[in-house]
Design an enzyme around this catalytic site. Structure first.
Site, PDB file in Angstrom:
ATOM      1  N   VAL A  14       1.468  29.464  67.914  1.00 29.32           N
ATOM      2  CA  VAL A  14       0.262  30.158  68.403  1.00 29.32           C
ATOM      3  C   VAL A  14       0.634  31.443  69.159  1.00 29.32           C
ATOM      4  O   VAL A  14      -0.004  32.489  68.973  1.00 29.32           O
ATOM      5  CB  VAL A  14      -0.590  29.223  69.291  1.00 29.32           C
ATOM      6  CG1 VAL A  14      -1.887  29.906  69.690  1.00 29.32           C
ATOM      7  CG2 VAL A  14      -0.895  27.912  68.572  1.00 29.32           C
ATOM      8  N   LYS A 205      -9.832  17.120  72.486  1.00 29.79           N
ATOM      9  CA  LYS A 205     -10.829  18.150  72.127  1.00 29.79           C
ATOM     10  C   LYS A 205     -12.243  17.619  72.332  1.00 29.79           C
ATOM     11  O   LYS A 205     -13.125  18.326  72.840  1.00 29.79           O
ATOM     12  CB  LYS A 205     -10.626  18.573  70.669  1.00 29.79           C
ATOM     13  CG  LYS A 205      -9.299  19.281  70.441  1.00 29.79           C
ATOM     14  CD  LYS A 205      -8.981  19.355  68.956  1.00 29.79           C
ATOM     15  CE  LYS A 205      -7.678  20.070  68.693  1.00 29.79           C
ATOM     16  NZ  LYS A 205      -7.169  19.876  67.331  1.00 29.79           N
TER      17      LYS A 205
END
Ligand code: NDP
Ligand code: HSE
Length: 435
Positions: A14, A205
């Protein structure tokens, strides 16, 4: 105007993607943000590796605290992962008065309450769009786009690795381990892939989504988590024959007694939108009282899709950098003093339909007895299939039930497994129509 200075912690999948996207789209991003966004310091473990990706004038070191404490840095981007060092770095960045952008759902699901409180007290932002569903702007949608609504439920495929595994196993008949290795190679998996496989990453999440949807504190410890490691290839095939597909779902639902917060594999009708989300793609359905159902779909993991969300956060923070903290969008969508203490329900209280598979001796009275156990537990049978089992004298039964309370289903399974003619454990999978 001077450029805004970013300190990048981590230059892996990322971090590397973030650096590349910022460099490639620098002009377009500056036109949107109102000023240039410049990575001016980077911390990694392996400096030589980082040098290959970065320009030579960048300061690269191995001590992330040096970056966090550098007075010239305006925004710290935490892309190291984990919840120990990352927690210290994020709290230190906040203490230093710096805004933070992170993709770290594990950190926020566990320590979000502490981190958001520290950020509010210090008047800085913690932005985390990349933490949920990679490149899909689901946090922005719930936090800003849907603020008119009383959100009823959020459900979706929010782990790319497991969706990739399930898709490849079903479509190409590949073994679990082979597909997992491929997902790791493609940069989808967490550093510890058991987080993906056992549903923990999806639960991180979902915990964040529940807070954003219902204005409750982050409570990862109360999430029910079941992953895909125990899923049998046979059930994937049988589900398909019955008109369903098995997906690892995250579901959070408002009920009068509390909030459901659960991650588990589920059968979804093959014609539903979620059944057709394949590979590392993610999809999140949000149901609001005014808008009805809305669907958000896109790449849920990987280098540049995740970087897309990180950079969007950088632009947001840059735009609001000098705004009065009182007028910023609250971290968790609701004002911190307006959070609700609605309880999270136990999985025993969940109401859904079930797929039950078991092997029994193929003789008179067996079905009648099973039907009685189910009826006694207030479980109504929707349909039933019988097929020959591998053992000649046995039969395999599959029951699809109407909606039932999980507690009753568990109790019925215990009774069924104790019956003398039952030759196997009962495989229990939940079914979700998401209508
Ligand atoms: P990687 O393992 O690819 O990258 C981690 C980076 O952190 C590496 O550059 C590593 O340096 C650096 N690092 C690790 N420890 C230290 C340390 N002690 N000091 C300095 N640098 C350190 O992870 P990802 O990029 O995949 O994930 C980063 C975060 O993003 C995680 O929180 C993850 O959950 C999240 N995320 C990941 C997604 C994905 O698709 N991969 C999607 C959405 C979120 P070095 O390379 O030198 O070892
Ligand atoms: N490991 C995660 C996934 C990365 O597979 O979805 C994206 O959060």
């Amino acid at each position: 105007m001077d450029s805004i200075k970013v300190g990048l912690l981590g230059l892996g999948v990322v971090g590397g993607g973030t650096y590349k996207v910022l460099a490639r789209n620098a002009q377009e991003i500056a036109r949107r943000a109102g000023r240039k966004i410049e990575v001016s310091r980077v911390a990694v473990r392996d400096v030589a590796k980082a040098r290959k990706l970065l320009g030579s004038d960048l300061v690269v070191g191995v001590d992330p605290f040096e970056v966090v404490r550098d007075p010239s840095i305006d925004i710290v981007v935490e892309l190291i992962g984990g919840d120990t060092l990352a927690r210290e770095l994020v709290l230190e960045a906040i203490a230093q008065g710096k805004h933070v952008v992170t993709a770290n759902k594990a950190l926020l699901a566990k320590y979000g309450t502490e981190i958001f409180a520290a950020a509010s007290a210090r008047g800085v932002m913690v932005a985390f769009e990349a933490a949920v569903a990679g490149g899909i702007p689901i946090i922005k949608a719930i936090r800003e786009g849907l603020t008119a609504n009383r959100i009823e439920w959020v459900a979706g495929i929010i782990n790319g690795t497991t969706n990739f595994i399930l898709s490849e196993m079903r479509a190409r008949g590949l073994p679990f381990a082979t597909v997992l290795a491929e997902a790791q190679k493609l940069g989808y998996a967490e550093a510890d892939p058991t987080f993906d496989i056992e549903g923990v990453d999806a639960a991180h999440k979902l915990t964040l989504l529940a807070s954003l949807a219902f204005g409750i504190p982050v409570q990862f410890d109360k999430a029910y988590i079941e992953g895909i490691s125990q899923l049998a290839a046979e059930d994937i095939k049988l589900a398909e024959r019955l008109g369903y597909r098995i997906k690892l779902l995250g579901i959070t639902k408002r009920r009068p007694e509390g909030i459901e917060l659960r991650v588990h594999p589920a059968l979804v009708p093959v014609k539903s939108l979620l059944a057709n989300v394949e590979g590392a793609m993610n999809a999140v359905l949000v149901c609001g009282d005014a808008v009805g159902q809305t669907l958000y779909y896109g790449k849920g993991a990987g280098e540049e899709p995740t970087a897309s969300a990180v950079v969007a956060d950088l632009v947001d923070v840059t735009r609001l950098h000098t705004a009065d903290p009182e007028h910023r969008v609250p971290h968790l969508a609701f004002q911190p003093d307006a959070m609700s203490d609605t309880p999270i329900l136990s999985i025993d209280d969940v109401v859904t339909s079930y797929y039950l598979r078991l092997t029994v001796a193929d003789r008179p009275g067996v079905l009648a007895e099973l039907a009685r156990v189910l009826a006694d537990a207030k479980i109504s049978i929707g349909s039933m299939i019988q097929q020959p089992a591998e053992q000649g004298a046995d039969a395999e039964l599959i029951f699809l039930t109407h909606e039932a309370i999980e507690r009753n289903v568990k109790a019925a399974i215990i009774k069924i497994e104790a019956l003398p003619f039952v030759r196997s454990r009962v495989t229990r999978l939940r079914m979700e129509s998401l209508a």
